[in-house]
Design a protein around this motif. Sequence first.
Motif, PDB file in Angstrom:
ATOM      1  N   ARG A 126       0.822  -1.201   0.000  1.00  0.00           N
ATOM      2  CA  ARG A 126       0.000   0.000   0.000  1.00  0.00           C
ATOM      3  C   ARG A 126       0.857   1.252   0.000  1.00  0.00           C
ATOM      4  O   ARG A 126       0.627   2.189  -0.778  1.00  0.00           O
ATOM      5  CB  ARG A 126      -0.853  -0.018   1.259  1.00  0.00           C
ATOM      6  CG  ARG A 126      -2.212   0.522   1.122  1.00  0.00           C
ATOM      7  CD  ARG A 126      -2.838   0.564   2.449  1.00  0.00           C
ATOM      8  NE  ARG A 126      -3.693  -0.580   2.677  1.00  0.00           N
ATOM      9  CZ  ARG A 126      -4.444  -0.747   3.746  1.00  0.00           C
ATOM     10  NH1 ARG A 126      -4.407   0.143   4.703  1.00  0.00           N
ATOM     11  NH2 ARG A 126      -5.196  -1.802   3.881  1.00  0.00           N
ATOM     12  N   GLU A 127       1.858   1.276   0.874  1.00  0.00           N
ATOM     13  CA  GLU A 127       2.720   2.455   0.965  1.00  0.00           C
ATOM     14  C   GLU A 127       3.457   2.677  -0.338  1.00  0.00           C
ATOM     15  O   GLU A 127       3.531   3.805  -0.839  1.00  0.00           O
ATOM     16  CB  GLU A 127       3.739   2.292   2.103  1.00  0.00           C
ATOM     17  CG  GLU A 127       3.231   2.675   3.471  1.00  0.00           C
ATOM     18  CD  GLU A 127       2.485   3.995   3.460  1.00  0.00           C
ATOM     19  OE1 GLU A 127       1.315   4.023   3.865  1.00  0.00           O
ATOM     20  OE2 GLU A 127       3.059   5.013   3.012  1.00  0.00           O
ATOM     21  N   ARG A 178       1.131   4.003  -2.916  1.00  0.00           N
ATOM     22  CA  ARG A 178       0.780   5.395  -2.657  1.00  0.00           C
ATOM     23  C   ARG A 178       1.881   6.327  -3.100  1.00  0.00           C
ATOM     24  O   ARG A 178       1.628   7.353  -3.753  1.00  0.00           O
ATOM     25  CB  ARG A 178       0.524   5.574  -1.153  1.00  0.00           C
ATOM     26  CG  ARG A 178      -0.261   6.807  -0.805  1.00  0.00           C
ATOM     27  CD  ARG A 178      -0.019   7.199   0.630  1.00  0.00           C
ATOM     28  NE  ARG A 178      -0.182   6.073   1.525  1.00  0.00           N
ATOM     29  CZ  ARG A 178      -1.345   5.697   2.041  1.00  0.00           C
ATOM     30  NH1 ARG A 178      -2.424   6.374   1.762  1.00  0.00           N
ATOM     31  NH2 ARG A 178      -1.409   4.663   2.839  1.00  0.00           N
ATOM     32  N   ARG A 198      -1.009  11.667   2.801  1.00  0.00           N
ATOM     33  CA  ARG A 198      -1.699  10.384   2.838  1.00  0.00           C
ATOM     34  C   ARG A 198      -2.597  10.149   1.625  1.00  0.00           C
ATOM     35  O   ARG A 198      -3.212   9.110   1.501  1.00  0.00           O
ATOM     36  CB  ARG A 198      -2.594  10.311   4.081  1.00  0.00           C
ATOM     37  CG  ARG A 198      -1.877  10.606   5.353  1.00  0.00           C
ATOM     38  CD  ARG A 198      -1.027   9.479   5.759  1.00  0.00           C
ATOM     39  NE  ARG A 198      -1.847   8.486   6.400  1.00  0.00           N
ATOM     40  CZ  ARG A 198      -1.435   7.288   6.781  1.00  0.00           C
ATOM     41  NH1 ARG A 198      -0.220   6.932   6.554  1.00  0.00           N
ATOM     42  NH2 ARG A 198      -2.247   6.453   7.347  1.00  0.00           N
ATOM     43  N   PHE A 233      -6.033   7.973  -0.256  1.00  0.00           N
ATOM     44  CA  PHE A 233      -6.365   7.102   0.872  1.00  0.00           C
ATOM     45  C   PHE A 233      -6.676   5.701   0.368  1.00  0.00           C
ATOM     46  O   PHE A 233      -7.313   5.528  -0.652  1.00  0.00           O
ATOM     47  CB  PHE A 233      -7.606   7.629   1.603  1.00  0.00           C
ATOM     48  CG  PHE A 233      -7.465   9.020   2.119  1.00  0.00           C
ATOM     49  CD1 PHE A 233      -8.437   9.959   1.874  1.00  0.00           C
ATOM     50  CD2 PHE A 233      -6.368   9.395   2.867  1.00  0.00           C
ATOM     51  CE1 PHE A 233      -8.331  11.247   2.352  1.00  0.00           C
ATOM     52  CE2 PHE A 233      -6.238  10.683   3.352  1.00  0.00           C
ATOM     53  CZ  PHE A 233      -7.226  11.621   3.083  1.00  0.00           C
ATOM     54  N   VAL A 267      -8.921   2.749   0.841  1.00  0.00           N
ATOM     55  CA  VAL A 267     -10.196   2.563   1.530  1.00  0.00           C
ATOM     56  C   VAL A 267     -10.815   1.209   1.236  1.00  0.00           C
ATOM     57  O   VAL A 267     -10.530   0.569   0.228  1.00  0.00           O
ATOM     58  CB  VAL A 267     -11.212   3.662   1.140  1.00  0.00           C
ATOM     59  CG1 VAL A 267     -10.766   4.996   1.642  1.00  0.00           C
ATOM     60  CG2 VAL A 267     -11.417   3.672  -0.340  1.00  0.00           C
ATOM     61  N   MET A 323      -8.423   2.386  11.942  1.00  0.00           N
ATOM     62  CA  MET A 323      -7.339   3.023  11.194  1.00  0.00           C
ATOM     63  C   MET A 323      -6.204   2.067  10.892  1.00  0.00           C
ATOM     64  O   MET A 323      -5.442   2.272   9.954  1.00  0.00           O
ATOM     65  CB  MET A 323      -6.776   4.227  11.967  1.00  0.00           C
ATOM     66  CG  MET A 323      -7.456   5.527  11.669  1.00  0.00           C
ATOM     67  SD  MET A 323      -7.424   5.985   9.940  1.00  0.00           S
ATOM     68  CE  MET A 323      -5.705   6.366   9.723  1.00  0.00           C
ATOM     69  N   CYS A 336      -7.712   0.201   7.448  1.00  0.00           N
ATOM     70  CA  CYS A 336      -7.823   0.975   6.214  1.00  0.00           C
ATOM     71  C   CYS A 336      -8.017   2.437   6.557  1.00  0.00           C
ATOM     72  O   CYS A 336      -8.181   2.789   7.713  1.00  0.00           O
ATOM     73  CB  CYS A 336      -8.965   0.475   5.338  1.00  0.00           C
ATOM     74  SG  CYS A 336     -10.571   0.992   5.900  1.00  0.00           S
ATOM     75  N   GLU A 337      -7.994   3.295   5.564  1.00  0.00           N
ATOM     76  CA  GLU A 337      -8.029   4.730   5.833  1.00  0.00           C
ATOM     77  C   GLU A 337      -9.392   5.345   5.580  1.00  0.00           C
ATOM     78  O   GLU A 337      -9.489   6.535   5.254  1.00  0.00           O
ATOM     79  CB  GLU A 337      -6.960   5.414   4.991  1.00  0.00           C
ATOM     80  CG  GLU A 337      -5.594   5.097   5.554  1.00  0.00           C
ATOM     81  CD  GLU A 337      -4.491   5.288   4.562  1.00  0.00           C
ATOM     82  OE1 GLU A 337      -4.773   5.789   3.465  1.00  0.00           O
ATOM     83  OE2 GLU A 337      -3.357   4.940   4.883  1.00  0.00           O
ATOM     84  N   LEU A 370     -10.211   8.572   7.487  1.00  0.00           N
ATOM     85  CA  LEU A 370      -9.621   9.807   6.954  1.00  0.00           C
ATOM     86  C   LEU A 370     -10.483  10.377   5.830  1.00  0.00           C
ATOM     87  O   LEU A 370     -10.705  11.591   5.756  1.00  0.00           O
ATOM     88  CB  LEU A 370      -8.218   9.523   6.409  1.00  0.00           C
ATOM     89  CG  LEU A 370      -7.102   9.279   7.432  1.00  0.00           C
ATOM     90  CD1 LEU A 370      -5.804   8.976   6.713  1.00  0.00           C
ATOM     91  CD2 LEU A 370      -6.939  10.482   8.319  1.00  0.00           C
TER      92      LEU A 370
END
Lengths: 396, 356
Positions: free
Chosen positions: B202-203, B206, B242, B245, B247, B276, B279-280, B283
């Motif tokens: 994920r990171e 992103r 971030r 997101f 999600v 959190m 998942c985000e 946010l």
Amino acid sequence: MRRISGERATRPCLRVPSARRGDEGLHQGDEASQKMSKQQPTQFINPETPGYVGFANLPNQVHRKSVKKGFEFTLMVVGESGLGKSTLINSLFLTDLYPERVIPGAAEKIERTVQIEASTVEIEERGVKLRLTVVDTPGYGDAINCRDCFKTIISYIDEQFERYLHDESGLNRRHIIDNRVHCCFYFISPFGHGLKPLDVAFMKAIHNKVNIVPVIAKADTLTLKERERLKKRILDEIEEHNIKIYHLPDAESDEDEDFKEQTRLLKASIPFSVVGSNQLIEAKGKKVRGRLYPWGVVEVENPEHNDFLKLRTMLITHMQDLQEVTQDLHYENFRSERLKRGGRKVENEDVNKDQILLEKEAELRRMQEMIARMQAQMQMQMQTGDGDGGALGHHV
Amino acid sequence: MDPLRRSPSPCLSSRPSSPSTPPCEMRGPVGIEAVLDQLKIKAMKMGFEFNIMVVGQSGLGKSTMVNTLFKVWKSNPPDLGVPPPQTLQLHSVTHVIEEKGVKLKLTVTDTPGFGDQINNDNCWDPILGYINEQYEQYLQEELLITRQRHIPDTRVHCCVYFVPPTGHCLRPLDIEFLQRLCRTVNVVPVIARADSLTMEEREAFRRRIQHNLRTHCINVYPQMCFDEDTNDRILNSKLRDRIPFAVVGADQEHLVNGRCVLGRKTKWGIIEVENMAHCEFPLLRDLLIRSHLQDLKDITHNVHYENYRVIRLNESHLLPRGPGWVNLAPASPGQLTIPRPFKVCRGAHDDSDDEF
């Protein structure tokens, strides 16, 4: 035996005994041998038994020869990028087929067309050699307009058939290398509601050339109910569009119950929903291959989590069958089409039609210009004729 | 800071307070702060409007996400039995939700059929056309001689774009669409169905998306050029770090440790949507509803709508001729789908700053 249609008759074939089964008698029309193979399997071992000839040892000889020769298998993987194709291949064969892989950036993806990348690897297990070729198709489905993305793939498949046909018709047929595509794993995205229009179009274009095995990728994003629903949708759509996927052959009546049950389970799970990974994660005290999430661990080799083991079993137990169907059905179809055309080069009919139209239009234009010129000439002649006539007093 | 700047009603002009007027000393409490209460009462009476558009390929969980965000269960059950339509259609549904006396008129525009065909050329045209149509309607109302007291606002305040979780980078279709849309509307990209990516994946995904957005000059919400002061900048920088997101949407409740949570139940665990660590989604919810809803509306009104208005008025060669003059040439549909670069909006913004 030549078969053009999709029907597959039962094959009176010489079966190479696989690791799963023990000695199996050679199927022949000879009643005596059949009786002996069914009733007294243990008597072959003793050469002094009356009536024993010894050809029941033939399967072992074939087995030894083929083990020495090794097996060849070509597997093609097709699917949109990011569906986990490379990870799955690495997981299936426990190798790293793509050690120097660089994922292209977004800007490069915009300009790229579909490419074909074949990587060959030799795997050996207990003395049995397998020369595995994996054909990857990066760029498939990436472009905004995907109309042309399967042309490259189809021409590659045809090229391999063409090459084999050429080798087979040649003078020295001792070392024909079989690079024909025996099986195609088609990766379906788990995020859709079934097959996409691109999936349907592609499968219809190649179902007469290669064995298609549909696979649902990244299956850990689906709950059990969603998975069942998606499988059913895909099977319905495949039937609706008359797509011919690879069907596992039914277990024959003299096989043991376990094998029959296994085949039945495999058939019921198509299309397989898989998860691939080569990372070892600690779960419940032992190390397993899987994916680690904050909410749990997805184990690759756990049949309750996904169908990875089923896919692997299918591939291994039916590798021979896949090769046979490619040889007997797809290759023979291709061969008969090619020979009917009489060895002419493959003509693209659309291009021909356009060219003919253009040529005809050009001809029409030329004719029209010629007529116009002739008319102008005639008019000029008439005018000069008039002038003369006037001078000579014709039109008085 | 001028309290009128944060007013809920879009009708009030929101010019920043002039720096040249010196604050005067107060000798005792006057009661100016009561204005805030009056505004609040007015706002509660009038209610709020919010228009959101969700764009993405079918199956990425758009309808489920809207249901999870606004907890509107009755509408739009995700209809999985229906195949995606052959051409892009736009489908708007309006709900009126009420919470503690505050009424919100929420309009959700869905775009089934986006990016699903073999040939997706120009699949963004209907979407851009719809957005510009809403601006046009508002413009027409605004130019009338006798205007309504409260012009109904159907302009799209926010467009949530769902990126499929391939784990690699943005696809050509995503880039084309985002480039065109970020000039016309506030775009918030999200990574959909993020439960197929591990934390590291994920990171990495992103970071790659952020890199792609920078390379292709795609300016997503919250835009850096509209940060008003350092507080905003700090808050928005945290958010920008971030975005997009990751999600996950869910509309079913499960029992976890005695609590009833929204989530997805699988054989290997339950994915909690509002956790959190999983998942985000919180946010995204906070951005869209709890903290930046008014800001989204303000930017739509002050920047995107003003851009559109300037272009339209220039095209119709309309110069102010006097009170009451309205002669707006009818807009031809083809003209305005070509977005202008962001320079125009920065120019307008700078102008208003210079004047005051």
